[in-house]
Design a protein around this motif. Structure first.
Motif, PDB file in Angstrom:
ATOM      1  N   SER A   9      49.589  53.721  97.400  1.00 14.31           N
ATOM      2  CA  SER A   9      49.783  53.271  96.028  1.00 14.31           C
ATOM      3  C   SER A   9      51.264  53.088  95.797  1.00 14.31           C
ATOM      4  O   SER A   9      52.080  53.438  96.632  1.00 14.31           O
ATOM      5  N   LYS A  10      51.574  52.540  94.632  1.00 14.78           N
ATOM      6  CA  LYS A  10      52.982  52.359  94.335  1.00 14.78           C
ATOM      7  C   LYS A  10      53.683  53.716  94.237  1.00 14.78           C
ATOM      8  O   LYS A  10      54.782  53.895  94.749  1.00 14.78           O
ATOM      9  N   LEU A  11      53.012  54.664  93.606  1.00 10.18           N
ATOM     10  CA  LEU A  11      53.625  55.989  93.529  1.00 10.18           C
ATOM     11  C   LEU A  11      53.851  56.525  94.939  1.00 10.18           C
ATOM     12  O   LEU A  11      54.823  57.198  95.225  1.00 10.18           O
ATOM     13  N   GLY A  12      52.935  56.173  95.827  1.00  9.88           N
ATOM     14  CA  GLY A  12      53.065  56.587  97.222  1.00  9.88           C
ATOM     15  C   GLY A  12      54.348  56.085  97.854  1.00  9.88           C
ATOM     16  O   GLY A  12      55.037  56.830  98.544  1.00  9.88           O
ATOM     17  N   ILE A  13      54.705  54.825  97.616  1.00  4.89           N
ATOM     18  CA  ILE A  13      55.938  54.283  98.218  1.00  4.89           C
ATOM     19  C   ILE A  13      57.129  54.986  97.641  1.00  4.89           C
ATOM     20  O   ILE A  13      58.053  55.363  98.353  1.00  4.89           O
ATOM     21  N   MET A 231      70.047  51.706 108.712  1.00 11.57           N
ATOM     22  CA  MET A 231      69.615  51.843 110.104  1.00 11.57           C
ATOM     23  C   MET A 231      68.128  51.563 110.310  1.00 11.57           C
ATOM     24  O   MET A 231      67.600  51.824 111.381  1.00 11.57           O
ATOM     25  N   GLY A 232      67.483  51.015 109.311  1.00 11.40           N
ATOM     26  CA  GLY A 232      66.113  50.557 109.552  1.00 11.40           C
ATOM     27  C   GLY A 232      65.008  51.535 109.189  1.00 11.40           C
ATOM     28  O   GLY A 232      63.836  51.224 109.338  1.00 11.40           O
ATOM     29  N   ALA A 233      65.356  52.733 108.693  1.00  9.85           N
ATOM     30  CA  ALA A 233      64.301  53.656 108.275  1.00  9.85           C
ATOM     31  C   ALA A 233      63.473  52.994 107.174  1.00  9.85           C
ATOM     32  O   ALA A 233      62.247  53.107 107.136  1.00  9.85           O
ATOM     33  N   LEU A 234      64.148  52.266 106.289  1.00 13.77           N
ATOM     34  CA  LEU A 234      63.402  51.666 105.186  1.00 13.77           C
ATOM     35  C   LEU A 234      62.849  50.287 105.549  1.00 13.77           C
ATOM     36  O   LEU A 234      62.031  49.744 104.816  1.00 13.77           O
ATOM     37  N   ILE A 235      63.262  49.745 106.702  1.00 11.62           N
ATOM     38  CA  ILE A 235      62.522  48.592 107.242  1.00 11.62           C
ATOM     39  C   ILE A 235      61.150  49.121 107.650  1.00 11.62           C
ATOM     40  O   ILE A 235      60.112  48.546 107.337  1.00 11.62           O
ATOM     41  N   THR A 236      61.176  50.264 108.324  1.00  8.00           N
ATOM     42  CA  THR A 236      59.918  50.868 108.764  1.00  8.00           C
ATOM     43  C   THR A 236      59.025  51.211 107.573  1.00  8.00           C
ATOM     44  O   THR A 236      57.846  50.870 107.551  1.00  8.00           O
ATOM     45  N   TYR A 237      59.592  51.872 106.563  1.00  7.69           N
ATOM     46  CA  TYR A 237      58.776  52.207 105.396  1.00  7.69           C
ATOM     47  C   TYR A 237      58.362  50.937 104.645  1.00  7.69           C
ATOM     48  O   TYR A 237      57.261  50.861 104.120  1.00  7.69           O
ATOM     49  N   GLY A 238      59.259  49.957 104.609  1.00  9.05           N
ATOM     50  CA  GLY A 238      58.932  48.692 103.950  1.00  9.05           C
ATOM     51  C   GLY A 238      57.725  48.030 104.597  1.00  9.05           C
ATOM     52  O   GLY A 238      56.930  47.369 103.921  1.00  9.05           O
ATOM     53  N   SER A 239      57.560  48.247 105.902  1.00  7.92           N
ATOM     54  CA  SER A 239      56.437  47.626 106.591  1.00  7.92           C
ATOM     55  C   SER A 239      55.103  48.239 106.153  1.00  7.92           C
ATOM     56  O   SER A 239      54.050  47.686 106.425  1.00  7.92           O
ATOM     57  N   TYR A 240      55.141  49.386 105.495  1.00  9.67           N
ATOM     58  CA  TYR A 240      53.900  50.006 105.007  1.00  9.67           C
ATOM     59  C   TYR A 240      53.644  49.705 103.534  1.00  9.67           C
ATOM     60  O   TYR A 240      52.699  50.214 102.948  1.00  9.67           O
ATOM     61  N   ILE A 241      54.529  48.903 102.915  1.00 10.89           N
ATOM     62  CA  ILE A 241      54.341  48.603 101.492  1.00 10.89           C
ATOM     63  C   ILE A 241      53.290  47.506 101.351  1.00 10.89           C
ATOM     64  O   ILE A 241      53.328  46.502 102.058  1.00 10.89           O
ATOM     65  N   GLY A 242      52.374  47.703 100.438  1.00 13.23           N
ATOM     66  CA  GLY A 242      51.293  46.737 100.238  1.00 13.23           C
ATOM     67  C   GLY A 242      51.788  45.462  99.566  1.00 13.23           C
ATOM     68  O   GLY A 242      52.851  45.444  98.944  1.00 13.23           O
ATOM     69  N   ALA A 243      50.991  44.389  99.676  1.00 10.12           N
ATOM     70  CA  ALA A 243      51.400  43.071  99.177  1.00 10.12           C
ATOM     71  C   ALA A 243      51.597  43.060  97.667  1.00 10.12           C
ATOM     72  O   ALA A 243      52.346  42.244  97.139  1.00 10.12           O
ATOM     73  N   LYS A 244      50.929  43.958  96.957  1.00 11.91           N
ATOM     74  CA  LYS A 244      50.985  43.886  95.490  1.00 11.91           C
ATOM     75  C   LYS A 244      52.017  44.838  94.883  1.00 11.91           C
ATOM     76  O   LYS A 244      52.193  44.884  93.675  1.00 11.91           O
ATOM     77  N   ASP A 245      52.660  45.626  95.721  1.00 17.07           N
ATOM     78  CA  ASP A 245      53.571  46.630  95.150  1.00 17.07           C
ATOM     79  C   ASP A 245      54.915  46.035  94.770  1.00 17.07           C
ATOM     80  O   ASP A 245      55.406  45.123  95.408  1.00 17.07           O
ATOM     81  N   ASN A 246      55.482  46.594  93.730  1.00 20.50           N
ATOM     82  CA  ASN A 246      56.753  46.083  93.210  1.00 20.50           C
ATOM     83  C   ASN A 246      57.919  46.805  93.896  1.00 20.50           C
ATOM     84  O   ASN A 246      58.205  47.960  93.614  1.00 20.50           O
ATOM     85  N   MET A 247      58.593  46.076  94.785  1.00 19.92           N
ATOM     86  CA  MET A 247      59.663  46.715  95.544  1.00 19.92           C
ATOM     87  C   MET A 247      60.917  46.908  94.710  1.00 19.92           C
ATOM     88  O   MET A 247      61.692  47.819  94.961  1.00 19.92           O
ATOM     89  N   VAL A 248      61.120  46.018  93.744  1.00 23.67           N
ATOM     90  CA  VAL A 248      62.348  46.106  92.948  1.00 23.67           C
ATOM     91  C   VAL A 248      62.344  47.388  92.125  1.00 23.67           C
ATOM     92  O   VAL A 248      63.274  48.199  92.200  1.00 23.67           O
ATOM     93  N   SER A 249      61.269  47.598  91.367  1.00 24.03           N
ATOM     94  CA  SER A 249      61.266  48.793  90.522  1.00 24.03           C
ATOM     95  C   SER A 249      61.204  50.052  91.384  1.00 24.03           C
ATOM     96  O   SER A 249      61.778  51.083  91.033  1.00 24.03           O
ATOM     97  N   SER A 250      60.522  49.977  92.529  1.00 24.71           N
ATOM     98  CA  SER A 250      60.479  51.154  93.393  1.00 24.71           C
ATOM     99  C   SER A 250      61.875  51.520  93.886  1.00 24.71           C
ATOM    100  O   SER A 250      62.262  52.690  93.873  1.00 24.71           O
ATOM    101  N   SER A 251      62.633  50.507  94.324  1.00 20.43           N
ATOM    102  CA  SER A 251      63.979  50.815  94.838  1.00 20.43           C
ATOM    103  C   SER A 251      64.848  51.410  93.750  1.00 20.43           C
ATOM    104  O   SER A 251      65.567  52.383  93.985  1.00 20.43           O
ATOM    105  N   VAL A 252      64.793  50.794  92.569  1.00 21.76           N
ATOM    106  CA  VAL A 252      65.630  51.301  91.485  1.00 21.76           C
ATOM    107  C   VAL A 252      65.268  52.756  91.185  1.00 21.76           C
ATOM    108  O   VAL A 252      66.148  53.617  91.052  1.00 21.76           O
TER     109      VAL A 252
END
Ligand code: TRP
Length: 448
Positions: A9-13, A231-252
């Motif tokens: 879920s988004k909270l999960g990310i 160093m790519g830790a969040l490339i790895t985590y980014g690869s587990y983010i679902g298509a519908k999740d909001n990356m902008v608000s999550s990062s902030v």
């Protein structure tokens, strides 16, 4: 192709990324760095870099990760094909993961040892000198910190071997908020100690004349380290983010939470340290001596101390998990190893480098190079060099190499999400972030 796992879920990310971000970087490394680099001057630079460059770099990693659904090395192959240099960003990241994990687990082991001390009530009735002596004795003990470090690595490997959803997400969700609560309690205590005001002045009042190349790069290195970026830790985590999740608000959200915890750590450590007469440059011993002293002076100190170290161990664990996950995701996808094999092998290699870092604290240890101990060499090599270089290449990749439409597509989930400031974000990635990183990086080379 095998179905890859996604965060639930988004909270999960947010929670998993915050779990990666929050850790010793905030509670241990941030006070050390702020203390050694002038307090308020460091804080100002730190805040500026973390909020501006940190958020954009975090988003860039998420963009690469979700677009490629891959580990840091595979990501650049998926997006760029094999025949070009971009995959070396991934390689750099994986090497970096080993190096960081190696010295990170040294301090992680200390937290485990200190949890034991807290449970056994080892600090009771000790004065400052005795508590400092305990710290020195523990960190230079011939085998105790090594055993603690190996135990911590084993714990990490077990969680990572079990997979992303069960392991990483579940832990982070429950325990990170609890850590915040106990830190607020500690803040209140620290602020009411005699002499606290002087510590607050040190931490919040910037002396701009103290800002130099070293302060700039230290603050940037610290913000990258603390946010787990570059160093790519969040490339790895980014690869587990679902298509519908909001990356902008999550990062902030993650950047704000991480910054808040670092600042809280400063508000806990500096007033208390000044109150006890501990120098802000005391480095490693700053946290491990100040905190036990604070707990001693609290009603219910034994329990607070115990809970604090339990939570610190867990916050640290969610960070080591994210580092080992980079290695395991790469090994399972690139070398086709099973998760368990990858976790075991990855932690064995880490253990070998890590032991040297831990043992380098012993007086007379041969692990000194040019007057610096091996632990500090790993720390500076990653935070001051590898992560800024990695971060620079990542924002250059998203800003200049990827198609603008693709980057915007990721930011807006294929146009379904209204992100009013998507163009601003894109230009921050394309211009502001690379320029800022370059200028700061060069200022260190010139300033030394
Ligand atoms: N950010 C974590 C902390 O502050 C440490 C960490 C976890 C990390 N994963 C990382 C640092 C990846 C750099 C890169 O404690």
């Amino acid at each position: 192709m095998k179905q890859r796992e996604n965060f639930g879920s988004k909270l999960g990310i947010i929670m998993a990324t915050a779990g990666s971000a929050l850790g010793l970087g905030n509670i241990y490394r941030f006070p050390c760095e702020a203390g050694a680099n002038g307090g308020g001057a460091f804080l100002i630079v730190y805040l500026a870099v973390a909020l501006l460059v940190g958020t954009t770099l975090m988003l860039s990693e998420f963009i690469i990760g979700r677009r490629s659904h891959s580990n840091p090395i595979g990501a650049f192959r998926v997006l760029e094909g094999k025949k070009n240099g971009w995959m070396s960003i991934g390689w750099l990241g994986v090497v970096c993961a080993f190096l960081i994990l190696a010295f990170y687990t040294t301090v992680a082991g200390w937290t485990l040892g200190y949890l034991g001390k807290a449970a056994a009530n080892h600090f009771a009735g000790n004065d400052l000198a005795q508590i400092q002596e305990q710290f020195a004795a523990f960190t230079t003990h011939p085998w105790l910190p090594v055993v603690c470090q190996l135990a911590f690595l084993a714990l990490t490997a077990i969680v990572v071997a079990r997979g992303v959803k069960d392991g990483i997400e579940k832990w982070s969700k429950i325990l990170m908020p609890l850590l915040l609560v106990i830190m607020v309690v500690l803040c209140v205590k620290s602020l009411t100690m005699p002499g606290a005001a002087e510590g607050m002045r040190f931490f919040f009042k910037p002396d701009f004349s103290k800002i130099n190349g070293h302060v700039l790069i230290s603050a940037m290195g610290q913000s990258f380290f603390s946010l787990s970026i570059g160093m790519g830790a969040l490339i790895t985590y980014g690869s587990y983010i679902g298509a519908k999740d909001n990356m902008v608000s999550s990062s902030v959200s993650v950047v704000l939470a991480d910054t808040l915890v670092a600042v809280l750590a400063g508000i806990i450590i500096f007033p208390a340290a000044f109150s006890f007469g501990i120098k802000p440059e005391a480095g490693a011993s700053l946290v491990f001596t100040t905190l036990p002293m604070v707990f001693q002076q609290m009603t219910g100190g034994y329990f607070f101390c115990l809970i604090f170290f339990v939570l610190l161990v867990i916050a640290t664990l969610t960070s080591t998990i994210s580092l080992l996950e980079v290695i395991v995701a790469t090994a399972t996808e690139e070398l086709k190893l099973s998760r368990t094999k990858a976790a075991v092998l990855g932690s064995l290699v880490t253990a070998v480098i890590g032991l040297l870092a831990t043992l380098s604290f012993r007086t007379g240890s041969p692990l000194h190079i040019n007057g610096k101990i091996f632990f500090d060499i790993l720390d500076s090599a990653t935070a001051l060099y590898l992560m800024p270089i990695g971060g620079l290449l990542i924002v250059l990749f998203v800003g200049w190499r990827m198609k603008k439409a693709d980057a915007i597509d990721e930011l807006t989930n294929g146009g379904t999400l209204r992100v009013g400031i998507r163009k601003v974000i894109y230009y921050l990635i394309r211009y502001m972030a690379p320029v800022a990183i370059l200028v700061i990086f060069i200022s260190q080379l010139v300033g030394d």
